[in-house]
Design an enzyme around this catalytic site. Sequence first.
Site, PDB file in Angstrom:
ATOM      1  N   SER A 226       0.849  -1.144  -0.037  1.00  0.00           N
ATOM      2  CA  SER A 226      -0.070  -0.059  -0.039  1.00  0.00           C
ATOM      3  C   SER A 226       0.911   1.428   0.025  1.00  0.00           C
ATOM      4  O   SER A 226       1.845   1.371  -0.947  1.00  0.00           O
ATOM      5  CB  SER A 226      -1.182  -0.172   1.374  1.00  0.00           C
TER       6      SER A 226
ATOM      7  N   ASP B 187      -8.655  -5.477  -5.979  1.00  0.00           N
ATOM      8  CA  ASP B 187      -8.274  -4.449  -4.796  1.00  0.00           C
ATOM      9  C   ASP B 187      -9.325  -3.019  -5.150  1.00  0.00           C
ATOM     10  O   ASP B 187      -9.093  -2.263  -6.239  1.00  0.00           O
ATOM     11  CB  ASP B 187      -6.997  -4.001  -4.925  1.00  0.00           C
TER      12      ASP B 187
ATOM     13  N   HIS C 108      -7.438  -5.855  -1.240  1.00  0.00           N
ATOM     14  CA  HIS C 108      -6.288  -5.072  -0.767  1.00  0.00           C
ATOM     15  C   HIS C 108      -5.656  -6.131   0.333  1.00  0.00           C
ATOM     16  O   HIS C 108      -5.552  -5.984   1.741  1.00  0.00           O
ATOM     17  CB  HIS C 108      -6.480  -4.010   0.013  1.00  0.00           C
TER      18      HIS C 108
END
Length: 650
Positions: free
Chosen positions: A199, A305, A336
Amino acid sequence: MPIRMPFTTWRPLVTAVVAAVLTAAFLSPAAAHAAPRESRPVYSYANAIREAVWVDTGLDGDGDGKSDRVAVDIVRPREPAQRHRRVPVIMDASPYYSCCGRGNESQLKTYDANGDVVQMPLFYDNYFVPRGYAFVGVDLAGTNRSDGCVDVGGRSDIQSAKAVVDWLNGRAKAYTTRTGTVRATAGWTNGRTGMIGKSWDGTIANGVAATGVRGLRTIVPISAISSWYDYYFAQGAPLYDSGPDSLSDYVDSPGAQARCAAVQRKIVAGAPRTGDWTPFWTERDYVKDAGKVRASVFLVHGMQDLNVRTKHFGQWWDALAKHGVERKIWLSQTGHVDPFDYRRGAWVDTLHRWFDHELLGYDNGIDREPMADIERHPDQWTTSKTWPPRGTATTTLRPAAGPQPGVGTLGLTHGSGTETFTDDPQHSETDWAAQVGKATADKAGFVTRPLSHDLRLSGSSEVTVTATPTTRTAHLSAVLVDLGPDTIRDYTDADEGITTLTDRSCWGASTSGDSACFLNTEAKTKAVDYTVLSRGWADLGHYASDRKGVPLTPGKAYTTTLHLAATDHVVPAGHRLALIVAGTDKDLIDPPADRPTLTLDLSRTQARVPLVGGPAAFALATSGTATPSRPAPHLTGVTEPNGPLRVPLG
């Protein structure tokens, strides 16, 4: 021309090559092939050196008249240092080490009375330090124990980590304390650095690689952003009702919140909610600098995601390919989620071999293995020698009107006529797909006949529409859907395709303050009648330019192209491929100011789809003689996406 490092990735280090040639000349064939292929856990983790330094970034982001220093926590094996042997570095630069945590168990850094790290989140230090690597955890400027301010992917964020790479290679200054004058040197490392992170952390790896900094040999970005504009907007359409100022406030340390008001104001001013491109976004666009990348890239992303959406990996991958950057990719069915939590054993083994090859120069064969690993069904993986596969070609599919309004066909021949729908901000892609075979006021759907052969999409699609709005504002969505029964990971569940179990498995060595044992997981699945496989959104007012929107003239036709997210999906024989065009995709984009009705000109609407085998493959797959049956009135899929995710958490 691609920029390559002195020791080009995918090739043994020059010194190793010379040594191998000399060794082969004087040793027997058996001895000549005794070069190491895998680093082994021969060093003590419990006895590892744990220390902290503060690296001078050369910036004064908080405006206090002093250069900002970022905190760098280090865990490295003691034995090589005692023998004056230098080791490579694995680095994770993050804003989350104190505010929010890392990994599935939200681990934070902890410290002893001397301020040295006790618990380093995740397994990297536990696993790799005994194998002869140092692990470095960097607090981004404005977070945890660092000076400066968070600027959300901008110069300060990137320099926070780049300065550390420079220090590891002898080009920057560091100190033993945050405010002191005693210098710290990095004579224990050979400077060869690999960055990893999920991320925001992976985003920093992308950004640092895009500077072309020397010494950064490889990056492993997991579910990472490649352009911050595309995290907040899709061609002018806002994805969230807040901007990057909320994100910086979320991760700022208490001290940074007190001293960074001016930076916050700059973020607000630089990122207006109009969806227009500004210099703020140019600074945070790493794709444009792909030609500077010297490091190899091992990219990992969940194809479902909906936080860091898959456009990010698609455009980054394509730009890296254009510039000849060496690459590897894993694509999962998850949202995610870190690969440690959906394919743990294979992930640790592959990552280990990758770092051994890229940072130690071991010829372990990973460079000769398939480029791509793709999850086809939960826990069922396939490989592809290259990605997208050779033979993939853009194929133009055209919608045509059907026997009832809003329910048309999709094929290779030109269509004609119009379809009309009205934006309903309370409906999402799951509502549209569930009723794709039924006339509804909120969408127009176009479906192929049942496929007689599998059809594989691999890469990024585009949908061009010509639409006439009834209002001065309008948003558009386009989604591709696999119509047919399947069991998939439940990516809209809170855990985005995994279930966390109560038992643990261990990956490396532990101490009383830092365990290498983590909760196991398993796939969380759902039986569905359809799967949304790619999505794209746009503000129609940005029809002439992705960078600046204009008010629309009601009754005037506008042509725009929506860039759909990258994917790799096989539509099986017996299923259908559908294109749906609609307005607001609830919880995935924000609605426009008005509630428009839009009329599509089908003769000027088309989808350009990357098919393995190109148009011939589509023609073959749709050449069956069976009369297409009408889909069921209401199909079952995953639940509608959760509320908007405004933080690229890991």
